[in-house]
Write an enzyme that holds these catalytic residues in place. Structure first.
Site, PDB file in Angstrom:
ATOM      1  N   HIS A  96       0.845  -1.192   0.000  1.00  0.00           N
ATOM      2  CA  HIS A  96       0.000   0.000   0.000  1.00  0.00           C
ATOM      3  C   HIS A  96       0.882   1.245   0.000  1.00  0.00           C
ATOM      4  O   HIS A  96       1.989   1.245   0.535  1.00  0.00           O
ATOM      5  CB  HIS A  96      -0.930  -0.007   1.215  1.00  0.00           C
ATOM      6  CG  HIS A  96      -2.026   1.002   1.129  1.00  0.00           C
ATOM      7  ND1 HIS A  96      -1.844   2.327   1.460  1.00  0.00           N
ATOM      8  CD2 HIS A  96      -3.325   0.889   0.739  1.00  0.00           C
ATOM      9  CE1 HIS A  96      -2.978   2.983   1.278  1.00  0.00           C
ATOM     10  NE2 HIS A  96      -3.889   2.133   0.841  1.00  0.00           N
ATOM     11  N   GLU A 165      -3.858   1.731  -7.434  1.00  0.00           N
ATOM     12  CA  GLU A 165      -4.272   2.878  -6.639  1.00  0.00           C
ATOM     13  C   GLU A 165      -3.393   4.079  -6.980  1.00  0.00           C
ATOM     14  O   GLU A 165      -2.293   4.215  -6.432  1.00  0.00           O
ATOM     15  CB  GLU A 165      -4.153   2.576  -5.143  1.00  0.00           C
ATOM     16  CG  GLU A 165      -5.133   1.552  -4.623  1.00  0.00           C
ATOM     17  CD  GLU A 165      -5.233   1.606  -3.106  1.00  0.00           C
ATOM     18  OE1 GLU A 165      -6.338   1.808  -2.609  1.00  0.00           O
ATOM     19  OE2 GLU A 165      -4.199   1.460  -2.437  1.00  0.00           O
ATOM     20  N   GLY A 225     -11.024   2.767   0.909  1.00  0.00           N
ATOM     21  CA  GLY A 225     -10.517   3.264   2.173  1.00  0.00           C
ATOM     22  C   GLY A 225     -11.620   3.894   2.997  1.00  0.00           C
ATOM     23  O   GLY A 225     -12.422   3.219   3.629  1.00  0.00           O
TER      24      GLY A 225
END
EC number: 5.3.1.1
Length: 243
Positions: A96, A165, A225
């Site tokens: 991430h 992302e 998220g």
């Protein structure tokens, strides 16, 4: 046939009590969710045990927010695959942008985490994406391809999920246009060379854009998220409808 994966990453939110309150409201909202998709929640490590009990007999699978590549040892603050499996975890989020940014995680470390996940029967969700500066310089594709080539080395593409992302869209309210997100996801699929690879999009996903995103040909799910912290909002995402 690629099966969509809808995943919520709670990050450093939700105590055990808050998780129980969330689930009490959320579970009835996804009781009739179509069975053509998988639903995943990634709570903080401290809530995994409570969540394992709450998710029994539900359509929800559990993910960790990270995992170490060693089975045990002097690695303060880390958690091993076997510890996660003990709590019913089946997915792990690795790579991430936040640990990449704040803890200087390298593609090599991310690859170790992902390979350890697969070796222990867990499915890694490997995150990739470019910064706003890299995008402005026209470097997005080069950066993402490097992350893919180094981060996915030695992995079984049939037993992983890739999450695209764009870092500039995470928590900013900015959303990558669906067509552009789809184009990048298609490039990732071609670079990996696996038509069955499951690829998610992440970055300011919400109820207002989920149907359009999931209608794209190369987007197989989302990594959510902030919108995953509200039962109603995340249920709307889980129950997306593509006309």
């Amino acid at each position: 046939m690629r099966r969509p994966v809808i995943a919520g990453n709670w990050k450093m939110h939700m105590t055990c009590a808050q998780a129980r309150e969330f689930m009490a409201a959320f579970l009835p909202l996804v009781a009739d969710m179509p069975n053509d998709r998988d639903l995943v929640l990634a709570p903080p490590f401290t809530a995994l045990s409570s969540m394992a009990d709450l998710c029994k007999d539900s359509p929800i699978a559990l993910s960790s927010q990270n995992v170490h590549w060693e089975g045990s040892g002097a690695f303060t603050g880390e958690i091993s695959p076997s510890m996660l499996k003990e709590h019913g975890v089946t997915y792990t989020i690795v790579g991430h942008s936040e640990p990449r940014k704040y803890f200087s995680e390298s593609d090599e470390q991310i690859n170790h985490r992902a390979r350890s996940s697969q070796a222990n029967g867990l499915i890694p969700i490997v995150c990739v994406g470019e910064t706003d500066e890299q995008r402005e310089r026209g470097e997005a594709e080069r950066v993402i391809r490097r992350q893919i080539e180094q981060g996915l080395e030695g992995l079984d593409a049939d037993l992983l999920v890739v999450a695209y992302e764009p870092i500039w869209a995470i928590g900013t309210g900015k959303t990558c246009e669906a067509a552009e997100a789809n184009r990048i996801c298609g490039l990732i699929r071609s670079w990996v060379g696996s038509p069955d690879l499951v690829i998610q999009y992440g970055g300011s996903v919400k109820g207002g854009n989920i149907d359009e995103l999931m209608g794209m040909s190369d987007i197989d799910g989302v990594l959510v998220g902030g919108a995953s912290l509200q039962p109603d909002g995340f249920a709307r995402i889980a129950n997306y409808n593509v006309a």
